[in-house]
Write a protein that holds these residues in place. Structure first.
Motif, short mmCIF file in Angstrom:
data_model
loop_
_atom_site.label_atom_id
_atom_site.label_comp_id
_atom_site.label_asym_id
_atom_site.label_seq_id
_atom_site.Cartn_x
_atom_site.Cartn_y
_atom_site.Cartn_z
N CYS A 56 40.44 15.17 -26.32
CA CYS A 56 40.85 13.81 -26.61
C CYS A 56 41.25 13.13 -25.31
O CYS A 56 42.19 13.58 -24.66
CB CYS A 56 42.02 13.85 -27.59
SG CYS A 56 42.30 12.34 -28.46
N ASN B 171 32.41 10.35 -35.24
CA ASN B 171 32.10 11.14 -34.08
C ASN B 171 33.33 11.96 -33.72
O ASN B 171 34.32 11.41 -33.24
CB ASN B 171 31.70 10.27 -32.89
CG ASN B 171 31.40 11.09 -31.65
OD1 ASN B 171 31.11 12.28 -31.70
ND2 ASN B 171 31.46 10.44 -30.49
N VAL C 138 31.41 18.66 -34.56
CA VAL C 138 31.51 17.81 -33.39
C VAL C 138 30.22 17.00 -33.26
O VAL C 138 29.13 17.50 -33.51
CB VAL C 138 31.75 18.66 -32.12
CG1 VAL C 138 31.68 17.83 -30.86
CG2 VAL C 138 33.10 19.37 -32.22
N ASP D 178 41.51 17.41 -30.86
CA ASP D 178 40.28 16.62 -30.84
C ASP D 178 40.45 15.24 -31.46
O ASP D 178 41.08 15.10 -32.51
CB ASP D 178 39.17 17.36 -31.58
CG ASP D 178 38.93 18.75 -31.03
OD1 ASP D 178 39.12 18.95 -29.82
OD2 ASP D 178 38.55 19.65 -31.81
N GLN E 83 39.49 4.77 -32.79
CA GLN E 83 39.78 6.17 -32.50
C GLN E 83 40.94 6.63 -33.37
O GLN E 83 41.91 5.91 -33.57
CB GLN E 83 40.16 6.30 -31.03
CG GLN E 83 40.51 7.72 -30.61
CD GLN E 83 41.07 7.76 -29.21
OE1 GLN E 83 42.13 7.22 -28.94
NE2 GLN E 83 40.35 8.42 -28.31
N THR F 114 35.05 14.58 -31.32
CA THR F 114 34.84 15.02 -29.93
C THR F 114 35.60 16.31 -29.65
O THR F 114 36.57 16.62 -30.35
CB THR F 114 35.33 13.94 -28.94
OG1 THR F 114 36.74 13.74 -29.13
CG2 THR F 114 34.60 12.63 -29.16
N SER F 115 35.16 17.03 -28.66
CA SER F 115 35.92 18.19 -28.18
C SER F 115 36.92 17.66 -27.18
O SER F 115 36.57 17.16 -26.12
CB SER F 115 35.00 19.19 -27.50
OG SER F 115 34.19 19.82 -28.45
#
Length: 114
Positions: A113, A108, A56, A78, A91, A110-111
C-alpha cells in the motif's frame, strides 16, 4: 450560522454523490468485523457479505457487488482501488471501511500500500 451549516451539508452531500461514496449510517467497525482476512468484502445495508475478493490485480465486479452499500478491506498490508460506474477511482486502505453510494464496477487489489 444556520445558512452556512445548511450549505455545508448540501455541499458534502453533493461531493459524496459525485464520488460514489455515502455518509456512513452504520458502524464501519461492524463492517470490518464481518469480513475475514485476506478479503475485500462488499456488504449490504444489514452488514451481510454479498461478495468477497482476494486476488491481486484488476477484476470486474459482479452485479451483486454493484448493489453493495458497504466495503471493507480486511487485508493487513494491501490497498484496493475501487472503480465506480462514473469512472471515479478511490482507494481503500488496510482495515478501512466506508459506505458506498454508487456501484463499484471493478476492483484492483495491490501487493502493499503506497
Amino acid at each position: 450560522m444556520f445558512k452556512r451549516l445548511k450549505f455545508a451539508s448540501f455541499a458534502l452531500a453533493g461531493v459524496l454523490a459525485a464520488t460514489g461514496l455515502t455518509a456512513a449510517t452504520a458502524s464501519p467497525a461492524a463492517a470490518a468485523q464481518t469480513c475475514p482476512w485476506p478479503y475485500v468484502c462488499f456488504l449490504d445495508s444489514n452488514q451481510n457479505i454479498l461478495t468477497m475478493y482476494k486476488d491481486v490485480g484488476w477484476q470486474s465486479t459482479s452485479a451483486k457487488t454493484r448493489t453493495a452499500r458497504w466495503v471493507t478491506n480486511a487485508r493487513h498490508d494491501d490497498c484496493a482501488y475501487l472503480e465506480f460506474g462514473t469512472g471515479f477511482i478511490d482507494q481503500i486502505r488496510p482495515g478501512q471501511s466506508f459506505g458506498l453510494g454508487a456501484g463499484v464496477v471493478a476492483i484492483n487489489i495491490t501487493s502493499g500500500c503506497p
